[in-house]
Write a protein that holds these residues in place. Structure first.
Motif, short mmCIF file in Angstrom:
data_model
loop_
_atom_site.label_atom_id
_atom_site.label_comp_id
_atom_site.label_asym_id
_atom_site.label_seq_id
_atom_site.Cartn_x
_atom_site.Cartn_y
_atom_site.Cartn_z
N ALA A 72 -8.39 6.59 -10.51
CA ALA A 72 -8.11 5.23 -9.93
C ALA A 72 -7.49 3.71 -10.18
N ALA A 73 -7.06 3.90 -11.06
CA ALA A 73 -5.90 2.77 -11.21
C ALA A 73 -4.44 2.97 -10.45
N ASN A 74 -4.20 4.37 -9.40
CA ASN A 74 -3.51 4.89 -9.00
C ASN A 74 -3.93 4.48 -6.97
N TYR A 75 -4.53 4.74 -7.16
CA TYR A 75 -5.36 3.91 -5.81
C TYR A 75 -5.45 2.62 -5.74
N LEU A 78 -1.74 1.59 -5.00
CA LEU A 78 -1.16 1.53 -3.53
C LEU A 78 -2.48 0.89 -2.44
N LYS A 79 -3.45 0.31 -2.92
CA LYS A 79 -4.32 -0.08 -1.96
C LYS A 79 -3.69 -1.36 -1.61
#
Length: 83
Positions: A72-75, A78-79
């Motif tokens: 979730a943190a990576n998403y 990146l978003k």
């Protein structure tokens, strides 16, 4: 009699039933609907690759809470970077 599946590379339907705890009728159903990959070299007896069976059995494993948080943190990172 217990079978040492660690030494087996190829499983028969009886081996697969003992290894997974599935009934033979369930295994036949899953081979006929295309869920289980098998080999039938002489047209009668079916065989299964233990390596493929192991991968199949672990293919739908759940993520841990920390893996979900990390994804979730990576998403989000990146978003936000794309904005």
């Amino acid at each position: 009699m217990k079978t040492n599946f660690q030494d087996k590379v190829i499983l028969t339907i009886d081996d697969l039933a003992a290894y997974t705890g599935w009934s033979k009728s369930y295994i036949y159903k899953k081979t006929s609907d295309g869920t289980l990959k098998f080999s039938k070299p002489l047209g009668k007896t079916i065989f299964f690759s233990k390596e493929w069976v192991d991968k199949f059995l672990l293919s739908a494993s759940n993520q841990t809470a920390s893996e979900i948080d990390s994804n979730a943190a990576n998403y989000v990172t990146l978003k936000n970077a794309a904005l």
